[in-house]
Write an enzyme that holds these catalytic residues in place. Sequence first.
Site: not given
Ligand code: NAD
Length: 477
Positions: A175, A249, A283, A382
Amino acid sequence: MQVRDRLHIGGDWVVPEGSDVIEVVSPATEQVMGRVPAGTPGDIDRAVAAARASFDTGTWRRTAPAERADVLDRAADLLAGRTDELARLITDEMGSTATFSRYVQVPAPISTLRSFARLARTFAFEEQRGGRARSLVVHEPVGVVAAIVPWNTPLLVTMSKVAPALAAGCSVVLKPSPEAPLDAFVLAEAFAEAGLPPGVLNVVPGGREAGEHLVTRRDVDKVAFTGSTAVGKRIAALCAERLARVSLELGGKSAAIVLDDAPLERTVRGLLGLAYVNSGQACVAQTRVLVSRARHDEFVDAFAEGSRMLRVGDPADADTAIGPLVSARQRERVEGYLALAQQEGAKAVTGGGRPADLPTGWFVEPTVLVGVDNSMRVAREEIFGPVVAVIPYDSPDHAVAVANDSDYGLAGSVWTTDVDAGVDVARRVRTGTYSVNGAPQSSAAPFGGFKQSGIGREFGPEGLHAYLEIKSIAVPA
Ligand code: NAD
């Protein structure tokens, strides 16, 4: 305009159940640049059923690992042949600079895929243990994997899940995020053309609702999630209810420690790269820079000057260093933190708002905050934008304590002329990855977080282990 009106389920491009679409908006032009179906719970169910069937009765998990590796390598070749197209697509959908897309967003996932192909060929999926009592220890694929990914490095994060899952013999429902879903369609095309059997990789874009529906399916054996810590906690709680395997992650607030012997110019240059990587939407971005009181002002002057020199603008332009943020919402969030910084008593020595010459696009100037105490929210949360807090320290021990005084534990760096002293600092900071003087990580090194930055590791053999169950079969002597 990139329009996709089908979902990839069971090896076919199928008509979605509903008529809702997700419009993908270019962060630079604020114009709609693409459209994909918004997957419904029914679409997710079909994708999970296809993945389940391919896992339970299909050939992939029974295919020899070396043959699976051949498919992975063919897909890597096909993606490599589409590098320019993919780099443009990722820049258009989520706004990363052309340089970052061309040299990181596309090649890094391709080399990740090749490295898991190599691992599949050499990994000991079975081994004999024991003496009089003999056991056959078998590493089996964990089953159907739900891969849920964010928008910031969409193809790389996707590949860090899809490549090991496929190398292990799993089937996957991917997804992608609603912000950057288009590259996942190219990925699906490449794997299909490479000969991946039907149903082994399924792609259904959607938002929160589709994501939660996917996470809670009984037929999903493992959830592999990258995203925010808040959503990671929610997913972990949902997985706990049925003890589904889960790897997370999550976010970071990484600290760079500048030791007093660090050469100014090289350190500033290195840190500009690591702090503002992907316009701060990374991240691992080094967003807290810890400098001794003795060198604070000198460092701040040089770092602010370097920040001002970074060209902010059209991400498609090869000279641009800082592109727009992914969405209006993300810019509001970052601007909210800039206002909060002021309220908390911090001061922006450069940046602090929107660039005056860029009225269109979700741009924020590279911003350096001083007068920051590690207890302030801008030092603890963050921000996910081009905002760096410089925090003074009294001694190297104090610097390590400040670095560790965080709910997060993803990455960090130390800057020094004495590499051994740097490694010593690295051993004391509680994060999953660390760099001395900005040295890049090996692609074979595991990646992941301590504390609220996540659970589990990606890349390297540890990344493959995350998609394997271990079975011990006692064999009569
Ligand atoms: P997000 O958590 O809002 O969304 C991530 C994904 O989860 C999206 O596909 C979203 O549609 C889905 N999602 C949202 N709510 C959900 C739920 N309740 N159940 C299942 N899926 C759900 O994050 P974002 O804004 O897309 O990305 C930024 C974040 O990602 C930052 O916090 C960043 O640090 C983190 N990130 C971490 C890494 C790592 O490897 N540690 C790498 C890249 C990004």
